[in-house]
Enzyme design. Structure first.
Site, short mmCIF file in Angstrom:
data_model
loop_
_atom_site.label_atom_id
_atom_site.label_comp_id
_atom_site.label_asym_id
_atom_site.label_seq_id
_atom_site.Cartn_x
_atom_site.Cartn_y
_atom_site.Cartn_z
N TRP A 137 0.87 -1.19 0.00
CA TRP A 137 0.00 0.00 0.00
C TRP A 137 0.91 1.24 0.00
O TRP A 137 1.84 1.31 0.80
CB TRP A 137 -0.86 -0.04 1.27
CG TRP A 137 -1.83 1.08 1.44
CD1 TRP A 137 -2.71 1.57 0.52
CD2 TRP A 137 -2.06 1.81 2.65
NE1 TRP A 137 -3.47 2.56 1.08
CE2 TRP A 137 -3.09 2.73 2.38
CE3 TRP A 137 -1.50 1.79 3.93
CZ2 TRP A 137 -3.57 3.63 3.34
CZ3 TRP A 137 -1.97 2.66 4.89
CH2 TRP A 137 -3.00 3.57 4.59
N ASP A 218 -0.14 -5.51 9.40
CA ASP A 218 -1.28 -4.66 9.08
C ASP A 218 -2.46 -5.58 8.79
O ASP A 218 -2.38 -6.45 7.92
CB ASP A 218 -0.94 -3.82 7.83
CG ASP A 218 -1.98 -2.74 7.56
OD1 ASP A 218 -3.04 -2.74 8.21
OD2 ASP A 218 -1.73 -1.88 6.69
N LYS A 253 -13.31 -0.93 6.82
CA LYS A 253 -13.98 -1.74 5.79
C LYS A 253 -14.97 -2.71 6.41
O LYS A 253 -16.10 -2.83 5.94
CB LYS A 253 -12.99 -2.54 4.95
CG LYS A 253 -11.57 -2.06 4.91
CD LYS A 253 -11.30 -0.88 4.06
CE LYS A 253 -9.85 -0.46 4.22
NZ LYS A 253 -9.44 0.65 3.48
C1 LMR Z 1 -6.96 1.68 -0.28
O1 LMR Z 1 -5.88 1.09 -0.33
O2 LMR Z 1 -7.59 2.01 -1.29
C2 LMR Z 1 -7.58 1.98 1.06
O3 LMR Z 1 -6.76 1.47 2.07
C3 LMR Z 1 -7.93 3.41 1.23
C4 LMR Z 1 -6.75 4.30 1.38
O4 LMR Z 1 -6.76 5.09 2.33
O5 LMR Z 1 -5.82 4.27 0.56
#
Ligand code: LMR
Length: 405
Positions: A137, A218, A253
């Protein structure tokens, strides 16, 4: 009145925008009626609506009768919320919970837990680097770098198979300096949807222990992979193995309560005394950041998690969300298989888990999907499957077929 002649901020560069959140803004501004958002990790129902879960509505209705005053919460948050987080992550009967060796804070979403943990690690493990999966991420890197830590990556995704490069991952972690921080995803890996199997976790744990690494797990999608307990099995396996580690969890979520910013940070320690000390310094970290957490969302979640009837309802709701995402994965695969007649393998769609799939589409294909077909994916080719509905899945498959042709 004298207007300034030059800006005090002329040296401040413009913000390039967040790669995920800025797409949401672009999507909202898009006037095309057939537009489909498959970018941000948000669960939509089959009507394309953001659901208000009945368990949440019932808890809010009950709370509205006796909502009362809103004092400052304790720095660490609501005690019953924190206890419920521990039960949900580790299981009610887990030795680490019963012995009091987990320090848990209520945080501002999972991101808040990552940030508080990152600040704590920067202060008490100042030379430690952080290793994140390649890819991860986007905000993981930003949060840890923002806390002043050096961030590196370890091999993870294998584009050739759409699966995991487990041997390379293990070899890379096996070569890290002791007390390096290793960011791991408990389940429903963001952005790839590729998870470690139970056997792979069992092979990873001795490496974490022998290299004296500090896992930071996470868990933002609990319930969206195989189930609430199943998706937390990595945390339980780490705790069973006597590993000391961090876990940031999100309720955004699985409660469909994105804007309430509810989550937790749990640090599994060697014993109760260590956990008390760690909790104290985590509180100091929170106080330095935002002082104390907010009330409303955490009160609602506390109610759902502590009321057996509401909890059972919520468990069923998470199962329904999970099953809908799976059904959409299967439907998209079926339509694409029909179109491509074996000329391309889309099997990754059902092998990857949770909200996300890495489609392998490159940046220019993602741009064509958006510009020519109003289908929004993240630039990396990450698709959020929970934006698919019975009404738009054929359009998305057509669009993918057009850009892959
Ligand atoms: C995502 O990866 O789309 C979600 O975790 C929302 C975000 O804050 O990026």
């Amino acid at each position: 009145m004298t207007a300034p002649t030059s800006s005090l901020f002329s040296h401040v560069p413009p913000y390039a925008g967040d790669p995920i959140l800025s797409l949401m803004e672009a999507f909202q501004a898009d006037p095309r009626p057939n537009k489909v958002s498959l970018s941000i990790g948000v669960y939509f129902d089959d009507e394309g609506r953001l659901p208000v879960l009945p368990s949440v509505r019932q808890a809010e209705t009950a709370l509205s009768q006796d909502i009362g005053a809103r004092p400052y919460l304790p720095i660490e948050g609501i005690a019953e919320f924190r206890a419920a987080v521990q039960r949900l992550l580790f299981g009610a009967g887990h030795e680490a919970v019963a012995s009091g060796r987990i320090a848990t804070l209520q945080t501002l979403g999972g991101s808040g837990g990552l940030k508080v943990g990152a600040d704590f690690l920067r202060r008490y493990f100042p030379g430690a680097g952080v290793w994140v999966s390649d890819p991860t991420w986007d905000n993981h890197r930003a949060i840890f770098e923002g806390a002043g830590l050096d961030v590196h990556s370890y091999p993870y995704y294998d584009p050739a198979t759409g699966g995991l490069s487990f041997d390379r991952m293990l070899a890379s972690l096996d070569a890290l300096p002791p007390r390096s921080i290793v960011l791991l995803h408990a389940s429903c890996h963001n952005p790839t949807g590729v998870d470690l199997s139970k056997t792979q976790w069992q092979a990873l744990i001795p490496v974490l222990r022998e290299r004296e690494l500090i896992p930071f797990v996470d868990i933002a999608y609990q319930g969206f992979g195989d189930g609430l307990d199943e998706d937390a099995c990595a945390l339980r396996a780490l705790a069973d193995a006597g590993i000391q580690f961090f876990a940031a969890n999100s309720f955004s979520k699985n409660f469909s309560m994105y804007g309430e910013r509810c989550g937790g940070l749990s640090v599994v320690c060697s014993d109760r005394d260590a956990a008390d000390t760690v909790l104290g310094q985590l509180k100091a970290t929170v106080r330095r950041n935002y002082s104390t957490p907010p009330t409303h969302g955490a009160r609602v979640i506390t109610r759902v998690l502590n009321d057996p009837t509401l909890f059972a309802l919520w468990r069923d709701e998470t199962a329904a969300m999970r099953q809908r995402i799976r059904a959409m994965r299967e439907r998209l695969l079926a339509v694409l298989d029909e179109k491509f007649q074996g000329r391309r393998d889309f099997g990754y769609l059902v092998r990857q888990r949770g909200m996300f799939s890495y489609t392998g589409l490159d940046e220019s294909q993602v741009a064509r999907l958006r510009d020519d077909h109003a289908v929004y994916l993240v630039r990396s080719g990450r698709m959020c499957l929970s934006g698919l509905t019975g009404a738009n899945v054929d359009h998305v498959a057509q669009a993918m077929a057009a850009v892959l042709a």
